[in-house]
Design a protein around this motif. Structure first.
Motif, PDB file in Angstrom:
ATOM      1  N   GLN A   1      87.460  30.363  84.129  1.00 23.83           N
ATOM      2  CA  GLN A   1      87.892  31.150  82.976  1.00 23.83           C
ATOM      3  C   GLN A   1      87.663  32.645  83.124  1.00 23.83           C
ATOM      4  O   GLN A   1      88.367  33.457  82.521  1.00 23.83           O
ATOM      5  CB  GLN A   1      87.224  30.658  81.695  1.00 23.83           C
ATOM      6  N   GLU A   2      86.712  33.041  83.951  1.00 16.78           N
ATOM      7  CA  GLU A   2      86.430  34.470  84.120  1.00 16.78           C
ATOM      8  C   GLU A   2      87.249  35.109  85.233  1.00 16.78           C
ATOM      9  O   GLU A   2      87.201  36.326  85.422  1.00 16.78           O
ATOM     10  CB  GLU A   2      84.937  34.675  84.373  1.00 16.78           C
ATOM     11  N   LYS A   3      88.013  34.307  85.942  1.00 10.09           N
ATOM     12  CA  LYS A   3      88.876  34.850  86.994  1.00 10.09           C
ATOM     13  C   LYS A   3      90.061  35.570  86.353  1.00 10.09           C
ATOM     14  O   LYS A   3      90.595  35.131  85.338  1.00 10.09           O
ATOM     15  CB  LYS A   3      89.392  33.722  87.895  1.00 10.09           C
TER      16      LYS A   3
ATOM     17  N   LEU B   1      96.584  30.316  80.607  1.00  7.20           N
ATOM     18  CA  LEU B   1      96.384  29.165  79.731  1.00  7.20           C
ATOM     19  C   LEU B   1      97.009  29.423  78.360  1.00  7.20           C
ATOM     20  O   LEU B   1      97.647  28.546  77.776  1.00  7.20           O
ATOM     21  CB  LEU B   1      94.887  28.864  79.586  1.00  7.20           C
ATOM     22  N   ALA B   2      96.840  30.631  77.857  1.00  5.86           N
ATOM     23  CA  ALA B   2      97.389  30.977  76.542  1.00  5.86           C
ATOM     24  C   ALA B   2      98.915  30.963  76.558  1.00  5.86           C
ATOM     25  O   ALA B   2      99.554  30.610  75.563  1.00  5.86           O
ATOM     26  CB  ALA B   2      96.880  32.340  76.109  1.00  5.86           C
ATOM     27  N   LYS B   3      99.505  31.345  77.672  1.00  6.94           N
ATOM     28  CA  LYS B   3     100.963  31.425  77.763  1.00  6.94           C
ATOM     29  C   LYS B   3     101.624  30.054  77.862  1.00  6.94           C
ATOM     30  O   LYS B   3     102.812  29.927  77.569  1.00  6.94           O
ATOM     31  CB  LYS B   3     101.363  32.280  78.975  1.00  6.94           C
ATOM     32  N   ASN B   4     100.871  29.049  78.295  1.00  6.18           N
ATOM     33  CA  ASN B   4     101.459  27.714  78.454  1.00  6.18           C
ATOM     34  C   ASN B   4     101.334  26.929  77.146  1.00  6.18           C
ATOM     35  O   ASN B   4     100.231  26.604  76.716  1.00  6.18           O
ATOM     36  CB  ASN B   4     100.772  26.950  79.579  1.00  6.18           C
TER      37      ASN B   4
ATOM     38  N   VAL C   1      91.096  23.700  74.571  1.00  2.00           N
ATOM     39  CA  VAL C   1      90.889  24.398  75.844  1.00  2.00           C
ATOM     40  C   VAL C   1      90.881  25.903  75.629  1.00  2.00           C
ATOM     41  O   VAL C   1      90.049  26.625  76.192  1.00  2.00           O
ATOM     42  CB  VAL C   1      91.986  23.998  76.856  1.00  2.00           C
ATOM     43  N   LEU C   2      91.787  26.410  74.801  1.00  2.00           N
ATOM     44  CA  LEU C   2      91.883  27.846  74.567  1.00  2.00           C
ATOM     45  C   LEU C   2      90.626  28.397  73.897  1.00  2.00           C
ATOM     46  O   LEU C   2      90.233  29.532  74.177  1.00  2.00           O
ATOM     47  CB  LEU C   2      93.119  28.158  73.731  1.00  2.00           C
ATOM     48  N   VAL C   3      90.021  27.630  73.036  1.00  2.00           N
ATOM     49  CA  VAL C   3      88.775  28.062  72.398  1.00  2.00           C
ATOM     50  C   VAL C   3      87.701  28.301  73.456  1.00  2.00           C
ATOM     51  O   VAL C   3      86.919  29.249  73.366  1.00  2.00           O
ATOM     52  CB  VAL C   3      88.307  27.009  71.368  1.00  2.00           C
ATOM     53  N   ARG C   4      87.705  27.493  74.491  1.00  2.00           N
ATOM     54  CA  ARG C   4      86.687  27.613  75.542  1.00  2.00           C
ATOM     55  C   ARG C   4      86.862  28.865  76.391  1.00  2.00           C
ATOM     56  O   ARG C   4      85.896  29.348  77.001  1.00  2.00           O
ATOM     57  CB  ARG C   4      86.726  26.369  76.435  1.00  2.00           C
ATOM     58  N   VAL C   5      88.096  29.394  76.450  1.00  2.00           N
ATOM     59  CA  VAL C   5      88.335  30.576  77.289  1.00  2.00           C
ATOM     60  C   VAL C   5      88.612  31.827  76.464  1.00  2.00           C
ATOM     61  O   VAL C   5      88.991  32.868  77.010  1.00  2.00           O
ATOM     62  CB  VAL C   5      89.524  30.333  78.255  1.00  2.00           C
ATOM     63  N   SER C   6      88.421  31.743  75.159  1.00  2.00           N
ATOM     64  CA  SER C   6      88.815  32.836  74.262  1.00  2.00           C
ATOM     65  C   SER C   6      88.145  34.162  74.612  1.00  2.00           C
ATOM     66  O   SER C   6      88.739  35.230  74.441  1.00  2.00           O
ATOM     67  CB  SER C   6      88.521  32.464  72.813  1.00  2.00           C
TER      68      SER C   6
ATOM     69  N   GLU D   1      98.636  25.080  64.433  1.00  2.00           N
ATOM     70  CA  GLU D   1      97.249  24.979  64.884  1.00  2.00           C
ATOM     71  C   GLU D   1      96.469  26.206  64.393  1.00  2.00           C
ATOM     72  O   GLU D   1      96.224  27.148  65.148  1.00  2.00           O
ATOM     73  CB  GLU D   1      97.188  24.883  66.407  1.00  2.00           C
ATOM     74  N   PRO D   2      96.078  26.208  63.120  1.00  2.00           N
ATOM     75  CA  PRO D   2      95.371  27.364  62.537  1.00  2.00           C
ATOM     76  C   PRO D   2      94.107  27.762  63.283  1.00  2.00           C
ATOM     77  O   PRO D   2      93.659  28.901  63.154  1.00  2.00           O
ATOM     78  CB  PRO D   2      95.040  26.874  61.119  1.00  2.00           C
ATOM     79  N   ILE D   3      93.546  26.851  64.075  1.00  2.00           N
ATOM     80  CA  ILE D   3      92.343  27.197  64.838  1.00  2.00           C
ATOM     81  C   ILE D   3      92.635  28.352  65.802  1.00  2.00           C
ATOM     82  O   ILE D   3      91.743  29.152  66.124  1.00  2.00           O
ATOM     83  CB  ILE D   3      91.805  25.959  65.609  1.00  2.00           C
ATOM     84  N   LEU D   4      93.890  28.458  66.227  1.00  2.00           N
ATOM     85  CA  LEU D   4      94.260  29.548  67.132  1.00  2.00           C
ATOM     86  C   LEU D   4      94.251  30.895  66.409  1.00  2.00           C
ATOM     87  O   LEU D   4      93.958  31.928  67.010  1.00  2.00           O
ATOM     88  CB  LEU D   4      95.638  29.288  67.733  1.00  2.00           C
TER      89      LEU D   4
END
Length: 314
Positions: free
Chosen positions: A81-83, A90-93, A100-105, A126-129
């Motif tokens: 995720q830090e690369k 990930l966000a674009k797909n 998964v997106l929460v983990r790399v936010s 998906e309001p979590i986004l």
């Protein structure tokens, strides 16, 4: 081989070839299949070891695929995720889950955030986004404004009342429609803009919330005829007209181009850019249009004279 391994039906020899690098796979194929094999108890360690030596470009290419494997998303979120570019990819797909997106936010950049903001159907489902973006510290001022607009609660505003009056002359039906909208949050209005009918779109394109306006223009049910009408509406914001002008497919339509040029609300840089596309008849009409900016009318007069001189010379 890709289909066999993703389905779990590949033979032992095939899986071994992927891990050893003897399968003749492209970098993106190999990283994806290795990620899948990390879930296979017999190959977990081999696959994980092989993944450590794979180039970053292979991961980025694999993540951009419209049918990328879920295991690839999970692996990248856990280990990469830090690369540079991983979180944004990930966000674009759209197949990548919110979990998964929460983990790399924390690793998202403005580009990854923009990819999420542009997919309004995904955001509203998906309001979590939206909450994820609200906690993101790299947003531009414009992105922050859009996130704030997404979080607004129920309520009705004057622009919607005027729009309802324009499309529904029956007072009782109009009140029912407005009452329905008044109970909706912005996220719910986005869903209505995306999935609703023509009347809802005609009204919601005038919603004071920019995100709702954009959702109307993202609707799969939106017709070219509707966009032609939008391009001519001086009651719309410059923001809406700018979004229309940025769509290449819309700008292939001459009626949309003509209506944008003649619309006094169109941003001047857009009107001046597409002015030369007008026919002689429409250009002449524009020279007498007192509603458009003086600069645009002056340019129209100049272009009209130049064309007349060229015609005389020929």
């Amino acid at each position: 081989m890709r289909a066999e391994i993703r389905s779990g039906k590949a033979r032992f020899e095939r899986k071994l070839a992927v891990c050893s690098g003897g399968a003749g796979l492209s970098p993106e194929d190999r990283v994806e299949l290795l990620a899948v094999l990390t879930g296979d108890s017999a190959f977990r360690e081999r696959a994980a070891l092989a993944l450590q030596s794979q180039p970053l470009e292979g991961f980025l290419a694999a993540l951009s695929r419209p049918d990328a494997a879920p295991e690839l998303f999970a692996y990248c979120a856990e280990n990469l995720q830090e690369k540079p570019g991983i979180a944004d990819s990930l966000a674009k797909n759209p197949l990548c889950t919110a979990e998964v997106l929460v983990r790399v936010s924390r690793s998202l950049t403005q580009f990854g955030a923009q990819a999420l903001l542009e997919n309004l159907d995904r955001l509203s489902r998906e309001p979590i986004l939206i909450a994820l973006l609200d906690r993101c510290h790299v947003l531009t001022a414009e992105q922050r404004e859009l996130v704030q607009e997404l979080q607004r609660g129920p309520g009705i505003e004057r622009e919607l009342e005027e729009a309802a009056a324009a499309i529904e002359p029956d007072l009782a039906k109009r009140r029912t429609l407005l009452q329905r909208l008044a109970r909706m949050t912005v996220v719910e209005r986005i869903q209505l803009a995306l999935k609703g009918g023509r009347e809802e779109r005609i009204m919601l394109i005038r919603d004071p919330n920019k995100v709702v306006q954009r959702a109307v223009l993202q609707s799969a049910r939106l017709t070219v005829t509707e966009v032609e009408g939008f391009a001519a509406m001086s009651s719309l914001t410059a923001e809406v007209l700018r979004v229309i002008s940025a769509n290449r497919n819309y700008m292939k339509n001459y009626t949309i181009v003509r209506n944008l040029v003649a619309n006094p609300k169109s941003p001047l840089e857009i009107s001046l850019h597409i002015l030369p596309r007008l026919t002689a008849r429409d250009l002449k009409l524009l020279t007498a249009n007192k509603n458009i900016p003086d600069v645009l009318r002056s340019n129209a007069i100049k272009l009209h004279r130049q064309r007349n001189e060229l015609r005389k010379d020929s």
